[in-house]
Design a protein around this motif. Structure first.
Motif, short mmCIF file in Angstrom:
data_model
loop_
_atom_site.label_atom_id
_atom_site.label_comp_id
_atom_site.label_asym_id
_atom_site.label_seq_id
_atom_site.Cartn_x
_atom_site.Cartn_y
_atom_site.Cartn_z
N LEU A 90 0.89 -1.28 0.09
CA LEU A 90 0.02 0.04 -0.18
C LEU A 90 1.04 1.17 0.00
O LEU A 90 1.96 1.28 0.70
N THR A 91 0.39 2.18 -0.71
CA THR A 91 1.06 3.49 -0.56
C THR A 91 1.05 4.23 0.73
O THR A 91 0.41 3.95 1.84
N VAL A 92 1.75 5.16 1.01
CA VAL A 92 1.69 6.18 2.00
C VAL A 92 0.32 6.41 2.64
O VAL A 92 -0.04 6.16 3.74
N PRO A 131 6.30 2.14 1.30
CA PRO A 131 7.32 2.02 2.59
C PRO A 131 8.66 2.16 2.18
O PRO A 131 9.40 2.64 2.78
N PHE A 132 8.86 0.97 1.05
CA PHE A 132 10.45 0.90 1.02
C PHE A 132 11.08 2.08 0.28
O PHE A 132 12.35 2.23 0.29
N GLN A 140 8.13 5.57 10.40
CA GLN A 140 7.72 5.43 11.77
C GLN A 140 6.64 6.74 11.99
O GLN A 140 5.69 6.56 12.69
N ARG A 141 6.60 8.07 11.01
CA ARG A 141 5.72 9.00 11.12
C ARG A 141 4.68 8.41 10.35
O ARG A 141 3.47 8.71 10.88
N VAL A 142 4.89 7.53 9.47
CA VAL A 142 3.46 7.25 8.71
C VAL A 142 3.04 6.27 9.78
O VAL A 142 1.59 6.24 9.60
N ALA A 143 3.44 5.41 10.46
CA ALA A 143 2.89 4.46 11.43
C ALA A 143 2.03 5.10 12.35
O ALA A 143 0.94 5.12 12.81
#
Length: 349
Positions: A90-92, A131-132, A140-143
């Motif tokens: 999945l994209t950000v 993510p890669f 971690q900001r996205v999480a």
């Protein structure tokens, strides 16, 4: 009643009790850190609050509602893990909006919410990346954004910074705290890093052997440790063995030096302790105790110089600020140290 109430929580795996009679009351909007070494039970407490582990006994209430036996998706909780746990396919933007999609939020509302979250974490232009294609700090900001997007009542963070390098870790922990304050979300943060806990927490729970050894503000935890473990685990500490010669006045014989602490002490042996910043290099001022010492080690740390010294068979560490016009002492040099009696800790078991 507090917003998040943990009462007499216990957890056993087989015959091993990993959490023992754990109690904690958290007000709405508080940032609480669970601090302790590996295996102390802090992550198990977090997983019970999240609903990933079932308590052996005890209760967890959120806003007055008992959630002890509810499934994780019934608790309105956002979780950020150490290993990011992003969906690689999945994209950000799709990762951030995943929880909203699962909750059935219409696409017309998901888009603006995702954009708002990406703006909040400082990645508004990276929504189409995978993510890669991101650094560890960006992942971690996205999480974090994914956990916050559904607007949970409580945010749980399980050592979210431990996989990052030191500079990114400091920057991101400050960002997490700023976002938490901005949203006013009640947060429970697990870490084994005392600097992290001291720098961003409203209160800290120091855990050891499955119990909460001490709960308090960072200033209190550091300056007034309640137990020997808390004193030794949080911050640098030098220990001096002594003998109490006058229990009423708290007079202790340390090697060739006698110190009166001005507070009652039990008779017999006593373990005294000093923080590095409590020890000064040079002659004593009014009311301070003088200790003759020999320099054993000098570490230049930039703004701070850490000096090791031996006095009466005990090794002390002291920190002094770097002054270009005042070079540090040399190893083997005889020096005078001084300390205020009020800065001397007496360690209890």
């Amino acid at each position: 009643m507090s917003f998040l109430e943990i009462s007499h929580l216990e957890k056993s795996f087989g015959t091993t009790r990993v959490v023992k009679d754990f109690n904690l009351s958290i007000e709405k909007g508080e940032f609480i850190s669970l601090l302790g070494p590996s295996g102390c039970g802090k992550t198990t407490v977090l997983r019970m609050v999240a609903g990933f582990e079932t308590p052996s006994s005890g209760a967890i209430t959120v806003g007055g509602k008992d959630v002890t036996r509810l499934r994780p998706n019934q608790r309105s909780i956002g979780m950020v893990f150490q290993a990011y746990a992003l969906f690689p396919n999945l994209t950000v933007a799709e990762n951030v909006g995943f929880g909203l999609k699962v909750k059935g939020v219409p696409a017309s509302e998901r888009g603006p919410r995702v954009a708002q979250m990406l703006e909040m974490i400082g990645l508004p232009q990276l929504g189409d990346r995978y993510p890669f294609q991101l650094s560890g700090g960006q992942q971690q900001r996205v999480a974090l954004a994914r956990a916050l997007a559904p607007r949970p009542s409580i945010l749980l963070l399980d050592e979210p910074l431990s996989a990052l390098d030191a500079k990114v870790r400091v920057s991101l922990r400050n960002e997490i705290r700023e976002i938490q304050k901005e949203l006013g979300i009640t947060t429970l943060f697990v870490t084994h890093d005392q600097e992290e806990a001291l720098s961003i927490s409203d209160r800290i729970v120091v855990m050891h052997g499955g119990i909460a050894e001490q709960i308090g503000a960072p200033f209190e935890i550091y300056n007034r440790p309640a137990t020997r473990f808390v004193a030794e685990f949080v911050g640098q500490l030098s220990r001096i063995e002594g003998t109490v010669t006058d229990p009423v006045s708290g007079t202790v014989q340390m090697g060739g030096t006698q110190v009166t602490l001005g507070r009652p002490l039990p008779p017999g042996r006593a373990t005294l302790a000093l923080r590095p910043e409590a020890v000064a290099l040079g002659a004593a001022g009014p009311g301070r105790v003088t200790l003759p010492a020999t320099v054993t080690d000098v570490q230049f740390l930039g703004a701070v110089i850490r000096i090791g010294a031996e006095t009466g068979g005990a090794r002390l560490h002291l920190d002094s600020f770097n002054r270009p016009d005042q070079p540090p002492p040399q190893v083997g040099e005889a020096v005078t140290l001084s300390v205020a009696p009020s800065d001397i800790l007496v360690l209890a078991d």
